[in-house]
Design a protein around this motif. Structure first.
Motif, PDB file in Angstrom:
ATOM      1  N   HIS A  95      -1.801 -99.478  55.376  1.00  0.00           N
ATOM      2  CA  HIS A  95      -3.158 -98.951  55.178  1.00  0.00           C
ATOM      3  C   HIS A  95      -3.128 -97.916  56.038  1.00  0.00           C
ATOM      4  N   ASP A  96      -3.529 -96.835  55.709  1.00  0.00           N
ATOM      5  CA  ASP A  96      -4.057 -95.724  56.586  1.00  0.00           C
ATOM      6  C   ASP A  96      -5.495 -95.296  56.717  1.00  0.00           C
ATOM      7  N   LYS A  97      -6.008 -95.187  57.896  1.00  0.00           N
ATOM      8  CA  LYS A  97      -7.360 -95.130  58.249  1.00  0.00           C
ATOM      9  C   LYS A  97      -8.086 -94.051  57.295  1.00  0.00           C
ATOM     10  N   SER A  98      -7.525 -92.925  57.276  1.00  0.00           N
ATOM     11  CA  SER A  98      -7.993 -91.723  56.382  1.00  0.00           C
ATOM     12  C   SER A  98      -7.467 -91.806  54.897  1.00  0.00           C
ATOM     13  N   MET A  99      -6.229 -92.150  54.625  1.00  0.00           N
ATOM     14  CA  MET A  99      -5.525 -91.935  53.369  1.00  0.00           C
ATOM     15  C   MET A  99      -5.663 -93.100  52.657  1.00  0.00           C
ATOM     16  N   GLY A 100      -5.925 -94.339  53.131  1.00  0.00           N
ATOM     17  CA  GLY A 100      -6.163 -95.686  52.306  1.00  0.00           C
ATOM     18  C   GLY A 100      -4.723 -96.094  52.142  1.00  0.00           C
ATOM     19  N   CYS A 106       0.805 -91.366  48.939  1.00  0.00           N
ATOM     20  CA  CYS A 106      -0.329 -91.895  49.123  1.00  0.00           C
ATOM     21  C   CYS A 106      -1.186 -91.509  47.527  1.00  0.00           C
ATOM     22  N   SER A 146      -4.748 -96.266  44.575  1.00  0.00           N
ATOM     23  CA  SER A 146      -5.582 -97.116  45.153  1.00  0.00           C
ATOM     24  C   SER A 146      -5.384 -98.669  44.336  1.00  0.00           C
TER      25      SER A 146
END
Ligand code: GDP
Ligand code: MG
Length: 659
Positions: A274-279, A334, A337
């Motif tokens: 999980h990446d804070k900006s990319m999800g 990335c 979802s």
């Protein structure tokens, strides 16, 4: 440039992360050596990994050797048994494995498990016997144990000054070694043996044969060294660069899907982060085809195409945007979802199930403070995509949710991650064992859902027990389309699978075959979802007809204690309903192998420590499900309405369908 993907696998503390660091250094990928002891290793970058000094997830690094036209992706994996699911996923993506074994501790529980899995998947394997600098190093002993456990060892190193910091490890060479290599190959390869007898083999031929045996997973080169001192590391790297081959091995797992004209996209997601900006970020290996930034791909857990927004190459926590991932390579995408760790990528294909990591413990999770549980559910939904083996279950209106775990360390890590990432204080109940159910005999399950109209679904199923460990098999049968539309038959298949998640006692039902033997729809009355309503009733009636009995998880224990405790330990094993399998006494120590129900032996390592004043050691590993004793019962709370309560079931399902 050719790409190889090499995984470092071992029991915790054998030295995988240290060796990864040294390989990166030897390959010129980093200028400064990091270390696990100071929290600077590239592949142990999570806060929790630095704090605890253990790897929790697998992570990638890369060495490029332009002079050899080779790039090597290194996958550092966690060694603790609680994270076996992560290791299992890594196995799918490897071209070869480096198994690290400590020269001091020898072959440990997790090493054994991994060795078995590597053999089963025919993954080319190199062994690195590490820590030869330590005083109690016993290379000869480890080698003997390896040969006994796996066989096919080719010892590559010449060790001097073992057991001191002056130690060294060079490659063996000379006539005697050439002869040893030839004899080794001759043992495995008859054609070579004949040639060798005629004395007509060259060194090149011999090494070619070794390479071939290695790539087939039939020869295991063994190197020695000290990762901490950087000893033996360049020898290991040279071997990897010269012999690894990305075309080997993986076909066995169903990886390489090839089409005559154009390569079909096929790959596997081994990790989701999980990446804070990319999800969500999906880390994957491609077997064939390519993935481009702004292209579209499908993954097995979600039916629609999804757009890739970026393609990255990770080295530890750092990444570069590479725009394109080609066949054979490992990278991250990335933009997806909907994706879960373990998903296959591309046209539907199924990876072989290795199933060596079965979490057999169940815990309830709740919040320490009274209040809304929804944030915790959201947290576990996200974490379940990263670790699907958590198999979260939640019934709306309840105050807690249920997850499956492999052990206490995993719970500790989960607690820390949930605090750090979601700001929540989670509380876990003590773990209980997950039982399973299987049917006692063959039988049938039938239901006709024809009232109150409008509705019409008739389903008839055959049940047949399968041997222990077979899992669930569904047989589509041959009911014609005009009798029951194929789309309804697919509904039946889905509903059978779903219903078997909770048998008569509420546990998953396994080791059985279910066949669709008959049934019908009605051209006028059938509502599109009727078979989802009818099938669960037929399944549960079938289970009732066949009767189910409980299965429980077993562990294999290897206990080592001073001789005088032997009687006590055997007594303990029997008291725990265990079976002693093998016992030996050597050098004043009693060594016992036994299989014991997990429910009885969860805390045995603590018990043993107390009983022996710290002089006993225990290795435990999951070894499958077996029948519970006659008359034993254990029920677990059912989620939702029981389809056997037919009227209530029909009523709730109808109102959910809006009828
Ligand atoms: P991992 O759990 O397999 O990743 O093991 P680590 O790389 O984290 O190493 C575990 C511990 O063993 C650390 O304290 C290392 O410094 C130490 N260690 C690793 N390799 C060697 C070695 O060759 N010799 C000695 N003496 N210690 C080592
Ligand atoms: Mg590590």
């Amino acid at each position: 440039m050719k790409t190889f993907n090499i995984g470092l696998l071992a029991h915790v503390d054998a030295g995988k992360t240290t060796l990864t660091e040294q390989l990166l250094y030897a390959g010129g990928a980093v200028r400064n050596l990091g270390s696990v002891d100071s929290g600077t290793a590239k592949t142990d970058f999570l806060e929790i990994e630095k704090q605890r000094g253990i790897s929790v997830v697998s992570s990638a690094a890369r060495i490029e050797l332009p002079e050899k036209d080779v790039a090597v992706n290194l996958i550092d994996t966690p060694g603790h048994a609680d994270f076996s699911a992560s290791v299992e996923r890594a196995l799918y993506i490897l071209d070869a494995a480096v198994l690290v074994v400590s020269a001091v501790e020898g072959i440990e529980a997790q090493t054994e498990l991994i060795l078995d899995a590597l053999k089963k998947t025919k993954t080319p394997t190199i062994v690195f016997i590490n820590k030869i600098d330590r005083a109690v190093s016993d290379v000869a002993g480890v080698l003997k144990a390896l040969e006994k456990q796996a066989g096919g060892c080719l010892f590559m190193s010449e060790v001097t000054d073992e057991g001191s910091r002056e130690c060294s490890a060079q490659n063996r060479s000379g006539d005697a070694f050439f002869e040893a290599v030839c004899e080794f190959v001759a043992d495995a390869d008859d054609a070579f043996a004949l040639k060798y007898l005629e004395e007509s083999v060259t060194e090149r031929q011999a090494w070619l044969s070794v390479t071939q045996l290695f790539l087939k997973g039939e020869a295991m080169p063994v190197f020695c060294g000290s990762a901490q001192l950087g000893m033996g590391v360049s020898q290991l790297l040279s071997f990897v660069a010269e012999t690894a081959d990305s075309s080997g091995g993986k076909a066995a797992l169903g990886g390489a899907v090839q089409n005559a004209d154009e390569p079909i996209l096929s790959g596997i997601v081994y990790k989701v982060t999980h990446d804070k900006s990319m999800g969500k970020i999906a880390h994957l290996r491609l077997f064939s085809g390519e993935v481009k930034s702004r292209g579209e791909i499908t993954v097995s857990s979600f039916p629609e195409r999804q757009k890739v927004t970026q393609v990255r190459r990770y080295v530890g926590e750092k990444f570069t945007d590479i725009g394109l991932l080609s066949a054979g390579d490992v990278g991250a995408v990335c933009g997806l979802s909907h994706v879960k760790a373990g998903d296959t990528v591309g046209k539907a294909w199924k990876a072989q199930n290795l199933a060596f990591s079965t979490p057999f413990l169940s815990v309830q999770a709740s919040l320490t403070e009274e209040g809304d549980i929804r944030p915790l559910i959201a947290a576990f939904e996200e974490l379940s995509d990263e670790e699907p083996s958590l198999s979260m279950q939640y019934e709306s209106g309840e105050k807690e949710l249920i997850i499956s775990v492999a052990g206490k360390i995993q719970l500790e890590i989960l607690t820390a991650v949930i605090k750090e990432r979601f700001g929540l204080n989670v509380l876990f109940s003590p773990p209980t064992v997950i039982y399973k159910e299987t049917i006692q005999k063959s039988g049938t399950g039938f239901d006709a859902y024809t009232m109150p109209k409008p509705c019409w679904a008739v389903v008839s199923l055959d049940f047949e027990p399968l041997p222990l460990g077979s899992g669930f098999v569904y047989d589509k049968g041959n009911v014609p389309n005009d009798q029951m539309f194929y789309r309804y038959q697919r509904h039946v298949e889905t509903a059978v699978k779903e219903t078997l998640a909770q048998g008569l006692y509420g546990w998953e039902v396994t080791d059985l075959k279910v066949t669709l033997s008959g049934g019908e729809h009605h051209t006028v009355h059938t509502h599109p979802l009727d078979f989802f309503l009818c099938t669960p009733i037929a399944v549960m009636k079938g289970l009732k007809n066949c009767g189910t009995r409980l299965l429980e998880p077993y562990q294999k224990l290897v206990v080592s204690v001073p001789e005088e405790f032997s009687g006590k330990i055997i007594g303990d094993i029997i008291a725990m309903r265990g079976i002693c399998e093998n016992q030996t006494i050597a050098d004043g120590r009693f060594l016992l192998e036994a299989t014991v129900p997990a429910a009885e032996s969860l805390d045995y390592s603590t018990v043993l420590l107390h009983k022996t004043g710290g002089k006993g050691t225990l290795r435990a590993r999951f070894c499958g499900y077996r029948p519970c004793p006659e008359g034993f019962t254990a029920e677990t709370k059912r989620r939702g309405v029981n389809p056997l309560d037919r009227d209530k079931w029909i009523l709730t399902r109808r109102s959910a369908m809006g009828k």
